[in-house]
Design a protein around this motif. Structure first.
Motif: not given
Lengths: 666, 493
Positions: A606, A609, A621, A624-625, A628, B172, B243, B245-247
């Motif tokens: 990751k 941030r 990211t 990752f989106a 999912a 989820k 969100d 997945a994107a944290e």
């Protein structure tokens, strides 16, 4: 107040004219004239949005100037004097003049935003590529303009603060007693600070991809979004100004030793009031620019509702299927996909239009166009992932036959066309910021060799090719056993390679010893010349670059899965049923490719941030989106259809995979 | 763990009850700074101590350190930091007087706002069924989470350094593996591979989601489409939309109310109920994230639940013994100007009533702790708080109602659920897809988890049953412990 409103109208008109005159040549150059006429409808609406964002930024100038005046003249000991001074200053002619200048600055900044923005970030895979971006002529122009704008804003600040910063020169007497005009260093330092902050802004913009415009997943009204982001903008500009001023003072101290002034010493520079004014001016400068940027982002990414079908033939080109499939600017394509994702989720009436049949003929043209476009997007991504995986797996060399057979085992026969390898791209220079993909498929962008880049001479390419490979392997390329592996791979595959890829510019050499020597030589050159730069290869950038435009795939997946889900109860003519097998198999193939990709080193790490920055780091990211969303999309279909999916015609392997999803074991 | 019953020639699985004795679970008592006492005092310079105080406790800690070491610092510094400290305390106490809940400690706050009755001494602190399969997650007093799956022999235990004071867990939707956990300082999202044989997934399987000022988290809710997670903290006026997945998160700020305590996402995904510590709750519309304010007269909104189609919201207010209903008529996706209902209607009055039973008089009724509506919208379970008064002892109890939403909304009493003598229900949840009616899972005060089935033939099932014949008709009702009682409240429809 009405004056300023009239003014902003005027400005937006001017801007519109500028934009139109600017947009025309590109359109004519890249798409047919006919299409450019068709596109003008959306583009006009789009330019109006950009103009409106600038207009709002201009409207917000008076309050921010007022706040700046109040803060810059703060004197807690004489509050009444302070307030009265501020009021008299705000109504003076200087303030009006500064306001007009600042309006001009905001207009130009808004224009630069429009000119440089992108919805697909360009990710530099190595420091060399980043340097290339920074040295690009287009970037140079941008930096220069920002410097000049910075000086203008700083001048406005100097005039507004007044006092010792007011004028550029002041009368003084020389040693022999003759009167003379001396340079006022206080104003000079402020003006140069403006230039410096402007330059930093432009350089950091490239490094942090500030020109990247992301779409928010949570929809909010413009006003609420602006209100929510305002504290962040204030904080960012204050912090950024602090750092810039610190760096500026260091530079000024070492380079500005030309005059005999008190500002030449450390003690002179550490004058508290001077520091405060420098910081306040820098904050004001960055604040106006960030606000312009923020408003631009908010207006441009606002949801645009395209009609699904139209009964008038002249409006057909504005409809969603046409916009999706046609050659469009990337932003329009993104807006269309976003609209598709939203309509499939929220709007039953518009969904029914998607499922409808054409009136004469009874063909599901809408659904066909939409589903085909989404599927081709997914296939494109799959193909890209497989190609990348193969390149990494074969350590950056050209493909051999063995990888081809690998691919066959990975995919079924139904998707073989999806998997046909493209001509292998040996050199992957990331696209520069400046190749704004205004027209054409956005998908090829991260891998197009950047012909404009300063590193495009063939000799340098040969050298830089393996270095700029976006593969984490190259971070450790110095280790000898990897190098030793080279000849073996090479010699086993040369025969086929020579026959297969004639187009490649690397001449196959059959003798392993010669290759070994060649490799050694190259290795030496590399270690000697660019060891510092190689070792700085940015980790995980390759993954980011691979998924740079993945927002479009996420919407395509959402749109498809919601439409398929809705079709269970809403699709009266069964138009979705015909494409269901290909939708499912393309999703499963993509799932497999994504899973494989995440097993690569660095792919699943990751990014750090950064919360206190205007940088939009959501592109980091996206992979990752996507992972999912892909899983959720398959589950959405399997949960809706349940056991009925066993009746869908698919390969045995995919049936098995689907069964896993039906049993919730993925 | 699971028992197979053969019932009317149909193989049928009812999960067997679990038992977590209170004594076997050690509550987590260690805090980060308490280990300090175990070490010898060590002389550090003022700079070191100040730096440590700044790192551990921020500005207040730094000021405290400076004010306390008056021998080493100039007098003016210690005096001024003492003054600033006093000023800060005044401000925070004033803020606390505006919103009294801010003065509570984290643990007390979770206990106060949790849906679990007497959360602090509960062996089972949270429970969640998976929305699509038969597995469930149980959060225990010792801050571990156990996952039970009838199809797998392993029961993974989830432990994490940050997993403390679990207030809620939720799976989820449209995903096999992701479990969100509301903890004291952050949110955790575990990814538990359903095929893995590991009994202790590493803490690398958990995503940590945190935002400054957003703790303790008392409530979480996944969107039914699985795309967003919302979280609430009574200390934070922001409601966070994550969100995962994107944290990344989008804070949705509304200052009124001073925080957010309880969240509930409607099953159709169109609305979110968000209650605050003050006498006010909001109903968010999830398309553009705007909200309606609903001021209550008496207290805060304690609990709420949505009908399966998302058109009706039932909620209860602290200090009142009635259930209110709100109806949302606008169809999702079409933004309409009609602002839903103007006022909530009372649908049930649960004030104290005495029943004459063969075993003696029983007093039931009173304040409501939580509500649960079964996924078909035919049974409503109400957890009554009970009262341990010196004169009359009114135990906590679950009352069950039959509900019907069409053609008109109806609420009919159906029965009570009571446990072994001396135990009281603490937490309840309906199974999300029970084939033969409704299955209510209840966690009891002695650490036992039991499942109470209600067999009925759903009207909706008979109409559009997908695949296969509908299950055999069952004897209409069979509440676990009590036979049907007569009406005990005035009902309004």
């Amino acid at each position: 107040m009405w004056q300023s409103v009239r003014k902003h109208c005027h400005f937006s008109c001017v801007l519109l004219i500028c934009l139109k005159s600017h947009m025309k040549p590109r359109k004519v150059k890249l798409v047919s004239v006919n299409t450019s006429v068709r596109l003008s409808y959306h583009n006009t609406g789009y330019n109006i949005k950009a103009a409106a964002s600038v207009a709002w930024a201009v409207l917000l100038l008076p309050p921010s100037i007022a706040v700046f005046v109040i803060i810059s003249r703060v004197s807690l000991l004489h509050p009444i004097q302070w307030i009265s001074e501020c009021v008299s200053l705000l109504t003076s002619a200087t303030a009006i003049f500064s306001f007009i200048l600042l309006c001009g600055v905001v207009l130009i900044v808004g224009f630069l935003n429009l000119e440089y923005y992108t919805v697909i970030p360009s990710i530099a895979c190595s420091k060399i590529a980043l340097l290339g971006q920074l040295l690009h002529p287009r970037q140079f122009v941008s930096s220069l303009v920002h410097c000049i704008l910075g000086v203008i804003v700083a001048w406005c600040c100097a005039v507004t603060i007044g006092g010792r910063y007011q004028t550029l020169g002041y009368p003084c007497t020389q040693a022999d007693g003759s009167p003379q005009l001396c340079l006022n260093e206080y104003q000079v330092i402020l003006l140069l600070a403006g230039a410096f902050v402007g330059y930093c802004h432009s350089v950091l913009g490239v490094i942090h991809n500030m020109n990247y415009v992301s779409f928010h997943t949570v929809q909010q009204y413009k006003y609420l979004r602006f209100k929510g982001s305002l504290p962040l903008v204030v904080k960012c500009s204050a912090i950024q100004a602090l750092y810039s001023v610190r760096n500026y003072l260091v530079v000024y101290f070492f380079l500005g030793k030309c005059s005999l002034h008190p500002l030449d010493t450390i003690a002179g520079l550490l004058d508290f009031s001077l520091l405060y004014h420098l910081w306040i001016s820098g904050t004001f400068l960055l604040f106006t620019w960030y606000i312009t940027l923020l408003l631009f982002r908010i207006f441009v990414t606002e949801v645009y509702s395209f009609p699904v079908q139209s009964s008038f033939t002249e409006d057909v080109h504005q409809c969603l299927p046409k916009v999706l499939t046609g050659q469009q600017p990337a932003i329009l394509k993104f807006l269309a996909l976003h609209d598709l994702a939203l309509l499939s989720q929220h709007s039953p009436s518009r969904r029914s239009e998607v499922f409808s049949l054409s009136q004469p003929g009874g063909h599901p043209h809408n659904w066909n166009a939409i589903s085909q476009e989404c599927l081709s997007l997914l296939a494109d991504l799959t193909q890209r992932l497989v190609a990348h995986h193969d390149t990494v797996a074969t350590n950056g060399r050209a493909k051999s036959l063995s990888t081809g057979s690998d691919k066959k085992s990975l995919s079924s026969e139904s998707t073989e066309d999806v998997m046909t390898p493209r001509p292998s791209v040996l050199i992957k220079t990331p696209a520069s910021v400046f190749l704004r993909s205004s027209v054409g498929s956005p998908l090829t962008v991260p891998f197009t060799p950047d012909l404009d880049s300063p590193f495009s001479s063939p000799a340098l390419r040969r050298l830089a090719g393996p270095v700029e490979q976006c593969s984490p392997w190259h971070g450790t390329v110095q280790s000898p056993h990897i190098m030793r592996r080279g000849p073996k791979l090479w010699s086993t595959s040369t025969g086929e390679r020579g026959l297969q890829n004639k187009t490649e510019h690397v001449i196959p050499i059959v003798d392993p010893c010669a290759i070994w020597a060649n490799e050694c030589q190259m290795f030496q050159i590399m270690t000697c010349n660019c060891s510092m730069l190689i070792s700085q290869l940015l980790p995980e950038a390759s993954s980011q670059a691979l998924f740079a435009d993945t927002q479009s795939h996420i919407w395509a997946l959402e749109g498809l899965s919601y439409l398929v889900k809705a079709s269970f109860s809403e699709d009266q003519f069964g138009v979705v049923q015909t494409t269901l097998p290909s939708i499912l198999s393309s999703m499963l193939v993509l799932q497999e490719a994504v899973d494989r990709h995440f097993k690569l080193p660095h792919a699943s790490s990751k990014p750090v941030r950064s919360t206190s920055s205007m940088e939009d780091s959501s592109y980091k990211t996206l992979r990752f989106a996507l992972r999912a969303t892909l899983k959720t999309a398959i589950y959405r279909i399997t949960t809706t259809f349940g056991e009925h999916l066993n009746a869908v015609q698919m390969s045995a392997e995919h049936q098995k995979r689907l069964q896993q999803f039906l049993e919730y074991k993925e | 763990i699971f028992k197979h019953e053969v019932f009317d020639n149909q193989p049928f699985v009812i999960p067997l009850s679990l038992y977590f004795p209170r004594e076997s679970l050690k509550p987590h008592s260690r805090t980060e700074s308490s280990s300090k006492a175990a070490f010898l005092d060590h002389c550090e310079t003022l700079w070191m101590r100040s730096a440590a105080a700044w790192r551990d406790a921020g500005l207040t800690g730094l000021l405290n350190e400076i004010a306390n070491s008056s021998a080493e610092v100039p007098k003016w510094l210690s005096v001024s930091s003492g003054c600033v400290l006093a000023l800060l305390q005044r401000i925070s106490s004033f803020h606390g007087s505006l919103f009294p809940h801010l003065t509570l400690s984290s643990e007390d706050m979770i206990a106060e706002f949790s849906q679990v009755l007497k959360w602090s001494d509960c062996a089972v602190r949270a429970f969640a069924w998976h929305p699509h399969t038969d597995k469930f997650a149980v959060a225990l007093l010792d801050d571990s989470i156990k996952i039970y799956n009838p199809k797998s022999a392993t029961a993974p235990t989830l432990k994490h350094r940050l997993q403390r004071s679990v207030a809620a867990v939720q799976w989820k939707p449209l995903c096999a593996s992701a479990l969100a956990v509301a903890c004291q300082n952050c949110l955790l999202v575990w990814h538990v591979d359903p095929c893995s044989l590991s009994t202790r997934p590493s803490s690398g399987c958990a995503q940590v989601l945190s935002h400054p000022g957003h703790s303790p988290v008392t409530s979480i809710a996944w969107s039914p489409s699985g795309s967003f997670l919302v979280s609430a903290s009574p200390m934070d006026t922001n409601m966070m939309v994550w969100d995962v997945a994107a944290e990344s998160c989008v804070p949705l700020q509304r200052v009124g109310g001073g925080g957010v305590t309880f969240l509930s996402w409607s099953p159709d995904g169109s609305h979110v109920l968000a209650s605050t510590p003050a006498a006010l709750f909001r109903v968010w519309e999830t398309r553009m994230w705007t909200c309606e304010r609903w001021p209550c007269l008496k207290g805060r909104c304690q609990s709420g639940c949505w009908s399966p189609d998302g058109s009706r919201l039932l909620f209860t207010v602290q200090g009142e013994t009635v259930i209110y209903a709100l109806t949302f008529t606008d169809t999702p996706g079409i933004p309409s100007n009609t602002k839903g209902p103007k006022a909530a209607a009372v649908v049930a009055d649960l004030s104290e009533t005495t029943f004459n039973t063969p075993g003696g008089d029983i007093v039931v009724g009173g304040e409501i702790q939580s509500l649960a509506w079964d996924p078909r919208g035919e049974r409503l379970a109400v957890l009554l708080k009970g009262q341990e008064h010196f004169s009359l002892d009114r135990p906590a109890m679950i009352a069950v109602f039959k509900t019907r939403t069409s053609p008109i909304f109806e609420l009919l009493p159906c029965g009570f659920v009571q446990g072994e003598p001396g135990t009281e229900p603490r937490l309840m949840q309906f199974h999300p897809n029970f084939q033969h009616g409704a299955l209510l899972t209840v966690c009891w005060s002695n650490g036992r988890i039991t499942h109470v089935p209600f067999y009925f033939l759903s009207a909706g099932m008979a109409r559009h049953g997908l695949g296969g014949s509908p299950p055999q008709p069952r004897p209409e009702e069979r509440p676990a412990d009590y036979i049907n009682q007569t009406l005990y409240t005035e009902l309004t429809t």
